[in-house]
Design an enzyme around this catalytic site. Structure first.
Site, PDB file in Angstrom:
ATOM      1  N   ASP A 209       0.897  -1.097  -0.026  1.00  0.00           N
ATOM      2  CA  ASP A 209      -0.162  -0.044   0.032  1.00  0.00           C
ATOM      3  C   ASP A 209       0.977   1.308  -0.052  1.00  0.00           C
ATOM      4  OD1 ASP A 209      -2.390  -1.489  -0.090  1.00  0.00           O
ATOM      5  OD2 ASP A 209      -2.699  -1.102   2.237  1.00  0.00           O
ATOM      6  N   HIS A 288      -5.510   5.787  -0.904  1.00  0.00           N
ATOM      7  CA  HIS A 288      -3.954   4.992  -0.933  1.00  0.00           C
ATOM      8  C   HIS A 288      -4.244   3.992  -2.277  1.00  0.00           C
ATOM      9  CE1 HIS A 288      -6.394   1.697   0.793  1.00  0.00           C
ATOM     10  NE2 HIS A 288      -5.414   0.904   0.499  1.00  0.00           N
ATOM     11  N   HIS A 290      -3.192   0.373  -3.579  1.00  0.00           N
ATOM     12  CA  HIS A 290      -2.868  -1.177  -3.307  1.00  0.00           C
ATOM     13  C   HIS A 290      -2.352  -1.542  -4.599  1.00  0.00           C
ATOM     14  CE1 HIS A 290      -3.118  -5.134  -1.357  1.00  0.00           C
ATOM     15  NE2 HIS A 290      -3.486  -5.579  -2.780  1.00  0.00           N
TER      16      HIS A 290
END
Length: 311
Positions: A209, A288, A290
């Protein structure tokens, strides 16, 4: 004269051969010498034409095992095979008479010695490979109302599963994989989790992440073909807006929770090319990226692919 003849006849009988027999025996001995002179040369010929190299030399859980196989037979028409346990992995030709297979390892497996069965060119080799243990941290995640308890749709699961199972014969990547976002890494690979107080059995964080700012660019870490584009509006509840890149030969990358998608399925992208932007769509607590790297359908640690060339 009679005595001399008797002595000669007696000597012949005692020695057990006459001149004619001696000649025959010498011929037989010479033949045997010839046979034994050839035998050492025959035994010295290489009987093992199957050469196998496994890297890294000291793998740990989460690493990708690269199994390179060299065959002496240039007329070989079938690819060799690599198997461990109940799983068989495809090999792909990477050079004349040279093949390579990737064997993934994950945090859910046990460390220790495993046997790789390599078969090719009519030969079989069993190699013992010791996979070292690795400790993975534990995280406790609290999902806000509306995010907790969200299940993936059947359509989402089928599309993602089909994408991860790709084993395209072509190799598209070249060199080390790039960092897909400039944000700091907020969660490492392999982390185990509790979600809202409940331990997620058989779960580990399948990727890295990056805590990039919302809207910050996401780039392709390596060349490949876009094989998956999914959106929340299509039922991608967990992955959110997602892009999947097929790097070839069983290696795929998936990018989740995007706010924007800049590519479409079928596009060929190069390393460093813009594919989308960081967001918080799907099962995400905040903005964020991933990035998950999969090898033959299993999530592996992307870090070794970023730090050294895997060819």
């Amino acid at each position: 004269m009679i005595i001399e003849n008797s002595a000669s006849s007696s000597n012949k009988k005692l020695l057990g051969f006459d001149v004619k027999a001696l000649t025959t025996n010498r011929r037989a001995i010479n033949i045997l010498k010839g046979i034994f002179a050839v035998l050492p040369l025959t035994l010295a010929l290489p009987v093992d034409a199957l050469q196998v190299q496994v890297t890294p030399t000291n793998p740990k859980l989460g690493d990708t095992l690269s199994v390179k196989i060299n065959l002496d037979n240039s007329e070989n028409t079938t690819n060799p095979t690599v198997a461990t346990g109940k799983n068989t992995y495809p090999t792909f030709k990477i050079a004349p008479n040279q093949y390579r297979a990737f064997v993934p390892t994950t945090p859910l497996e046990k460390s220790g010695t495993r046997t790789l069965r390599v078969a090719g060119d009519g030969q079989v080799q069993n190699l013992a490979v010791n996979v070292l243990n690795r400790k993975f941290p534990v995280q406790r995640i609290t999902l806000p109302p509306g995010k907790a308890g969200v299940d993936a749709t059947e359509y989402e699961l089928k599309r993602v599963a089909a994408f991860k199972a790709l084993q395209t014969p072509q190799k598209y990547w070249n060199g080390v994989f790039l960092k897909p976002n400039t944000g700091r890494m907020s969660t490492n690979y392999g982390v185990r989790r509790y979600y809202n107080g409940t331990f997620a059995k058989d779960y580990y964080h399948r990727g890295l992440d990056y805590a990039g700012a919302a809207g910050s660019p996401v780039i392709a870490p390596a060349s490949g073909r876009v094989a998956l584009v999914g959106r929340v509006s299509q039922g991608f509840r967990i992955h959110g807006n997602v892009v999947g890149i097929d790097h070839g030969q069983g290696v795929t990358s998936i990018f989740m929770h995007l706010s924007r998608i800049n590519v479409k399925e079928g596009d060929f992208v190069k390393a460093g090319q813009l594919i989308g932007a960081v967001g918080s769509t799907g099962a995400a607590t905040g903005p964020h990226l991933h990035w998950g790297l999969y090898v033959n359908g299993q999530s592996v640690d992307p870090t070794p692919w970023r730090t050294k060339v895997v060819n």
